[in-house]
Structures are given as structure tokens and as C-alpha cells.
Design a protein around this motif. Structure first.
Motif, PDB file in Angstrom:
ATOM      1  N   LYS A  16       0.820  -1.114   0.101  1.00  0.00           N
ATOM      2  CA  LYS A  16       0.100   0.228   0.010  1.00  0.00           C
ATOM      3  C   LYS A  16       0.647   1.152  -0.113  1.00  0.00           C
ATOM      4  CE  LYS A  16      -3.926  -2.245   2.178  1.00  0.00           C
ATOM      5  NZ  LYS A  16      -5.104  -2.143   3.208  1.00  0.00           N
ATOM      6  N   ASN A  31       2.734   4.601  -1.938  1.00  0.00           N
ATOM      7  CA  ASN A  31       2.251   5.409  -3.033  1.00  0.00           C
ATOM      8  C   ASN A  31       3.701   5.856  -3.732  1.00  0.00           C
ATOM      9  OD1 ASN A  31       1.829   7.284  -5.018  1.00  0.00           O
ATOM     10  ND2 ASN A  31       0.654   8.701  -3.417  1.00  0.00           N
ATOM     11  N   ARG A  69       3.743   6.794  -6.832  1.00  0.00           N
ATOM     12  CA  ARG A  69       3.418   7.685  -7.957  1.00  0.00           C
ATOM     13  C   ARG A  69       4.571   8.700  -8.429  1.00  0.00           C
ATOM     14  NH1 ARG A  69      -2.551   8.372  -9.438  1.00  0.00           N
ATOM     15  NH2 ARG A  69      -1.601   9.368 -11.279  1.00  0.00           N
ATOM     16  N   GLY A 110      -1.258  -3.678  -3.243  1.00  0.00           N
ATOM     17  CA  GLY A 110      -2.073  -2.701  -3.156  1.00  0.00           C
ATOM     18  C   GLY A 110      -1.370  -1.508  -3.306  1.00  0.00           C
ATOM     19  N   ASP A 115       0.543   2.025  -5.455  1.00  0.00           N
ATOM     20  CA  ASP A 115      -0.015   2.496  -6.556  1.00  0.00           C
ATOM     21  C   ASP A 115       1.629   3.029  -7.344  1.00  0.00           C
ATOM     22  OD1 ASP A 115      -0.990   4.337  -8.402  1.00  0.00           O
ATOM     23  OD2 ASP A 115      -2.163   5.512  -6.800  1.00  0.00           O
ATOM     24  N   ARG A 167       1.481   3.871 -10.515  1.00  0.00           N
ATOM     25  CA  ARG A 167       1.064   4.651 -11.797  1.00  0.00           C
ATOM     26  C   ARG A 167       2.032   6.003 -11.956  1.00  0.00           C
ATOM     27  NH1 ARG A 167      -5.040   5.933 -10.697  1.00  0.00           N
ATOM     28  NH2 ARG A 167      -4.092   6.211  -8.664  1.00  0.00           N
ATOM     29  N   GLY A 170      -3.445  -6.756  -6.273  1.00  0.00           N
ATOM     30  CA  GLY A 170      -3.772  -5.371  -6.104  1.00  0.00           C
ATOM     31  C   GLY A 170      -3.309  -3.923  -6.271  1.00  0.00           C
ATOM     32  N   ALA A 171      -2.054  -4.290  -6.767  1.00  0.00           N
ATOM     33  CA  ALA A 171      -1.428  -2.958  -7.089  1.00  0.00           C
ATOM     34  C   ALA A 171      -1.891  -2.304  -8.521  1.00  0.00           C
ATOM     35  CB  ALA A 171       0.152  -3.141  -7.476  1.00  0.00           C
ATOM     36  N   ARG A 172      -1.848  -0.926  -8.531  1.00  0.00           N
ATOM     37  CA  ARG A 172      -2.300   0.065  -9.493  1.00  0.00           C
ATOM     38  C   ARG A 172      -1.097   0.269 -10.407  1.00  0.00           C
ATOM     39  NH1 ARG A 172      -6.677   4.290  -7.040  1.00  0.00           N
ATOM     40  NH2 ARG A 172      -7.249   4.195  -9.307  1.00  0.00           N
ATOM     41  N   ASP A 192      -0.344   2.008 -14.536  1.00  0.00           N
ATOM     42  CA  ASP A 192      -0.736   2.246 -15.721  1.00  0.00           C
ATOM     43  C   ASP A 192      -0.880   1.364 -16.835  1.00  0.00           C
ATOM     44  OD1 ASP A 192       1.635   2.828 -16.750  1.00  0.00           O
ATOM     45  OD2 ASP A 192       2.022   4.664 -15.433  1.00  0.00           O
TER      46      ASP A 192
END
Length: 189
Positions: free
Chosen positions: A129, A131, A133, A149, A151, A153, A169-171, A173
Motif C-alpha cells: 500500500k 504510493n 506515483r 495494493g 500505487d 502509476r 491489487g497494485a495499481r 498504468d
């Protein structure tokens, strides 16, 4: 050699240390601004709740160092190692963490936006989880890392092998999803 001193709650501004032994140093709540530590050894030191702003820790050793609640804001940590360090409740705001050794560290739920991790060894690290980005993760090792989980992107992942990384569950792009598929030999046209 500063290991015998207790320098808690001090503020160091524009100080420079080269190849210093700070083993066992007691610097809880220490504040540094625009300092540089080059090839210094902080093994076994206590830097809990310390705050570092625009400070460089270049090729430093943080072996078994207590960094509980420490904050690094726009710091350069290039080539430093954190084997066995306590990084619980750490805060990282931007900065350059290229070529650091963070193997098997627990760094869950950190905001790591705009942090450079080029060539970093993150093998076995738990970074659930987080970030990432707009971070630079080029050539980093995520072997057996846990990024569930997270991110990713907008993060740069050039020359990163994601085959043995837990990304459930990772985000991602679109470009990263294609890169992930290519790691498994899938041809995307």
C-alpha cells in the motif's frame, strides 16, 4: 569519534562529516539541515524521531540503527545500507535513495511519491500500500518484494524485473501493465 556523546535534540546546520564513526551515537530528536555525511558509520546508533532536511547521507551504514519515527525530507541517501535498521514510522519526502540497500525492510503504507530509487536493492522488502506515483524505480531490484495494493502509476520502471514481485491489487498504468506482461515474455502488439 562521537560515539561516547549524547547529543539529543540538537540542530546541526551545514555540517560536513567524512568517514566518521558514529557507532552507538545517541541522537534522538536530532535535526540536520543541509548537512553532508559521506561514508559515515551509524551502526547501532539511535536516531529515533530525528529530522533531516536536504541532508546527504552518501554511502553511509545504518546497520541495526534505530530510525523509529525519523523524517527524511528531500535528502540524498545514495548508496547507504539499512541492514537490520528499525524504520518503523519513518517518513520520506521526495529525495534520492538511489543504490540504497533496503533488503527485507518493512516499509508498508509509505508515501514515496517523487522519490528516486534507481538501482536500489528492495529485495524481500514489504512495501504494501505504498504510493510510488511519479517515482523513479529504474534498475531497482524487487525480487520477492511485497507491493500488494501499492500505487505505481506514473513511476518509471525501466529495466525492472517484476516476475518475482507480489503485485496483487497494485495499481499500474497502461505502459506498466505492458511492461509487466513483457517480463513474462508476452508479446504485446
Amino acid at each position: 569519534n562521537l560515539e561516547a556523546f549524547r547529543w539529543e535534540e540538537l540542530e546541526w546546520i551545514e555540517c560536513r562529516f567524512v568517514k566518521c564513526s558514529l557507532k552507538g551515537f545517541r541522537g534522538s530528536e536530532l535535526t540536520t539541515k543541509n548537512c553532508e555525511f559521506n561514508e559515515c558509520d551509524f551502526s547501532g546508533a539511535s536516531l529515533s524521531s530525528s529530522k533531516h532536511r536536504s541532508t546527504g547521507f552518501l554511502n553511509c551504514k545504518f546497520v541495526n540503527t534505530d530510525l523509529f519515527g525519523a523524517k527524511f525530507e528531500r535528502c540524498r541517501m545514495i548508496g547507504s545500507t539499512f541492514e537490520g535498521a528499525n524504520l518503523s514510522a519513518i517518513t520520506i519526502v521526495e529525495g534520492d535513495w538511489s543504490f540504497v540497500n533496503l533488503r527485507y525492510q518493512e516499509l508498508d503504507e509509505l508515501d514515496l511519491r517523487n522519490v528516486r530509487f534507481k538501482g536500489a536493492d528492495l529485495a524481500g522488502a514489504s512495501m504494501k500500500k505504498c504510493n510510488f506515483r511519479e517515482s523513479l524505480l529504474d534498475q531497482a531490484s524487487f525480487l520477492h518484494a511485497k507491493l500488494q495494493g501499492s500505487d505505481l502509476r506514473g513511476a518509471s520502471l525501466e529495466e525492472v524485473d517484476l516476475r518475482n514481485t507480489d503485485l496483487k491489487g497494485a495499481r499500474l498504468d497502461i505502459g506498466q501493465a505492458i511492461h509487466f506482461a513483457q517480463c513474462f515474455g508476452i508479446v504485446v502488439e
